[in-house]
Design an enzyme around this catalytic site. Structure first.
Site, short mmCIF file in Angstrom:
data_model
loop_
_atom_site.label_atom_id
_atom_site.label_comp_id
_atom_site.label_asym_id
_atom_site.label_seq_id
_atom_site.Cartn_x
_atom_site.Cartn_y
_atom_site.Cartn_z
N ARG A 71 8.13 -9.68 -8.65
CA ARG A 71 7.97 -8.26 -8.38
C ARG A 71 9.16 -7.67 -7.62
O ARG A 71 9.00 -6.80 -6.77
CB ARG A 71 6.68 -7.98 -7.60
CG ARG A 71 5.40 -8.24 -8.38
CD ARG A 71 5.08 -7.07 -9.29
NE ARG A 71 3.99 -7.40 -10.20
CZ ARG A 71 2.72 -7.07 -9.98
NH1 ARG A 71 2.39 -6.40 -8.92
NH2 ARG A 71 1.81 -7.40 -10.86
N ARG A 75 7.69 -1.05 -6.63
CA ARG A 75 7.48 0.00 -5.64
C ARG A 75 8.18 -0.19 -4.31
O ARG A 75 8.23 0.72 -3.50
CB ARG A 75 5.98 0.20 -5.43
CG ARG A 75 5.34 0.95 -6.58
CD ARG A 75 3.85 0.97 -6.47
NE ARG A 75 3.34 -0.39 -6.58
CZ ARG A 75 2.09 -0.73 -6.35
NH1 ARG A 75 1.22 0.19 -5.96
NH2 ARG A 75 1.70 -1.98 -6.49
N ASP A 120 4.78 -5.88 -18.29
CA ASP A 120 3.54 -6.30 -17.64
C ASP A 120 2.81 -7.27 -18.56
O ASP A 120 3.01 -7.24 -19.77
CB ASP A 120 2.64 -5.11 -17.33
CG ASP A 120 1.55 -5.53 -16.34
OD1 ASP A 120 1.84 -5.60 -15.14
OD2 ASP A 120 0.43 -5.84 -16.78
N TYR A 195 -8.70 -10.56 -17.29
CA TYR A 195 -8.73 -9.09 -17.36
C TYR A 195 -9.53 -8.62 -18.56
O TYR A 195 -10.23 -7.60 -18.50
CB TYR A 195 -7.31 -8.52 -17.45
CG TYR A 195 -6.54 -8.62 -16.15
CD1 TYR A 195 -6.90 -7.84 -15.05
CD2 TYR A 195 -5.46 -9.47 -16.01
CE1 TYR A 195 -6.20 -7.93 -13.86
CE2 TYR A 195 -4.74 -9.56 -14.83
CZ TYR A 195 -5.13 -8.79 -13.75
OH TYR A 195 -4.44 -8.88 -12.57
#
Ligand code: 1CP
Length: 388
Positions: A71, A75, A120, A195
């Site tokens: 990552r 962000r 992703d 998921y």
């Protein structure tokens, strides 16, 4: 090269309907060509084959200590927030110029030894035609969870053509990266299926864990679908120019060893079967997987990623010194005072020196609130410590 591909004889059993080392030829996903890396591939034309990252992954002595961060794009970077303004997460992954720009941002800023492809784990689901989105503050959410045999049978098939935006983004990234390797990745079948069954992020992954026992045939069919879908995603990235690939089984730590070995490892082996002939180093990472490290190596990978819970000397002992390791700076310490963080990084390096190769990374992803200047300083520190 002391620790190339480590392949134990396949000791796994089979899950009904799924062989442990099924080749892409009997894949449920369609029409991927037989894989090969062209003469212009960075691993073949000399751009990345002697890079510190690839050298360490192959068990050699790199010219400097390689480091990258899971990552590292995202962000924590103001430049990421800027280019993402007004663009939904999955849309940003499917615009090749934007995905390439985000992939390059942390390399420019931190001088890390690898780029990780910005995408992703649910992108191959979306490209197959599954209705999935990434909801800000939540994560991947499916319109319709996959819970029954009929749900699995109705899953669309990923095609090779649908992966073109991925290949294009990889080509654009690699053209800018020069001698810095790009790492491709995919979600491992269990993490992806977690998921799909839950329809959203969950803590204990009860849905998929119930399914593998209550309805093993449906589980096997779902895990096979996920394996082939992730396998094709990996193949597209590697053939378009990625020099290594990491399989993320982020949630495998919710499984005991027996369930992992019986219901999950054969599917992860199958995902990697799509790319293991290409000769690019393969890395396998999960969190909470201290008890699974040997089984995760035995799906047939070159490097094991270790989370922050287990010191690398102990991980190496459990693995019998057979493979290079990647990890495992505790992301929590990125917000600690510098002297605390520096001492921890030095400890990780000392523990990693027991393994037949070591690539520095975090023990999981960069927390969004991390000060990016701290990451740059960590890279400088790591590069300042001689390799011998
Ligand atoms: O708003 C945003 O910016 C979205 C946050 C985000 C980002 C930056 C998501 C949503 N995905 C990504 C990119 C991403 N995802 C990368 C490439 C960038 C890099 O590493 O630098 C990679 C490798 C992933 C892989 C991924 N997605 C994993 C495996 C790695 C891990 O962190 O364990 C998983 C589990 C996901 C699912 C996912 N996608 C996004 C979120 C917030 C999550 C996790 C949700 C949950 O808690 O279940």
């Amino acid at each position: 090269m002391t620790a190339c591909r480590y392949l134990l004889p396949r000791i796994f059993g089979t899950i009904e309907g799924m062989t442990s080392s099924a080749a892409a030829s009997n894949s449920t996903a369609s029409n991927a060509p037989a894989g090969t890396l062209g003469a212009n591939h960075p691993l073949k034309d000399g751009r990345t084959s002697d890079s510190p990252l690839i050298t360490a992954y192959r068990g050699g002595t790199p010219s400097r200590r390689p480091v990258w961060f899971m990552r590292q794009a995202g962000r924590s970077l103001p430049e990421y927030l800027k280019v993402r303004e007004g663009v939904a997460m999955l849309d940003s992954c499917l615009r090749p110029e934007l995905a390439a720009e985000i992939t390059l941002q942390p390399v420019r800023r931190h001088d890390v030894d690898a780029a990780i492809f910005f995408s992703d784990i649910v992108i191959p689901l979306k490209l197959a035609g599954v209705s999935v989105d990434i909801v800000p503050g939540v994560g991947p959410v499916l319109d319709k969870p996959v819970r029954t045999a009929a749900d699995v049978a109705a899953l669309p098939t990923l095609t090779w053509e649908a992966l073109e935006p991925i290949r294009e983004a990889v080509r654009l990234s690699v053209a800018e990266l020069g001698k810095t390797p790009l790492i491709g990745f995919a979600g491992a079948p269990f993490t992806l299926a977690a998921y799909m069954v839950e329809g959203k992020p969950s803590r204990d992954h009860l849905g998929p864990r119930t399914m593998m026992h209550a309805d093993p045939e449906t589980w096997a069919a779902l895990a096979t679908w996920a394996a082939d879908t992730s396998g094709m995603f990996l193949q597209a990235q590697l053939e378009a120019g990625a020099s290594a690939a990491q399989l993320f089984d982020s949630w495998a730590g919710s499984l005991g060893l027996a369930d992992y070995t019986k219901y999950v490892a054969p599917a992860s082996t199958r995902a990697l079967d799509h790319v293991r002939g290409l000769g690019a180093p393969l890395i396998h990472f999960g969190t909470g997987t201290s008890e699974l490290l040997v089984a995760m190596r035995d799906v047939g990978v070159d490097v094991v990623g270790v989370d922050y819970r287990l010191p690398l000397d102990e991980a190496n002992r459990r693995l019998g010194g057979t493979v290079p390791l990647q990890g495992n700076i505790d992301p929590a310490l990125l917000s600690a005072p510098w002297d605390v963080l520096e001492a921890h990084v030095r400890e990780v390096i000392a523990a990693g020196s027991h393994a037949p190769g070591h690539v520095l990374n975090l023990g999981h992803g960069v927390p969004p609130e991390t000060d990016p200047t701290v990451l740059t300083r960590v890279v400088e520190l790591i590069h300042s410590i001689p390799t011998e």
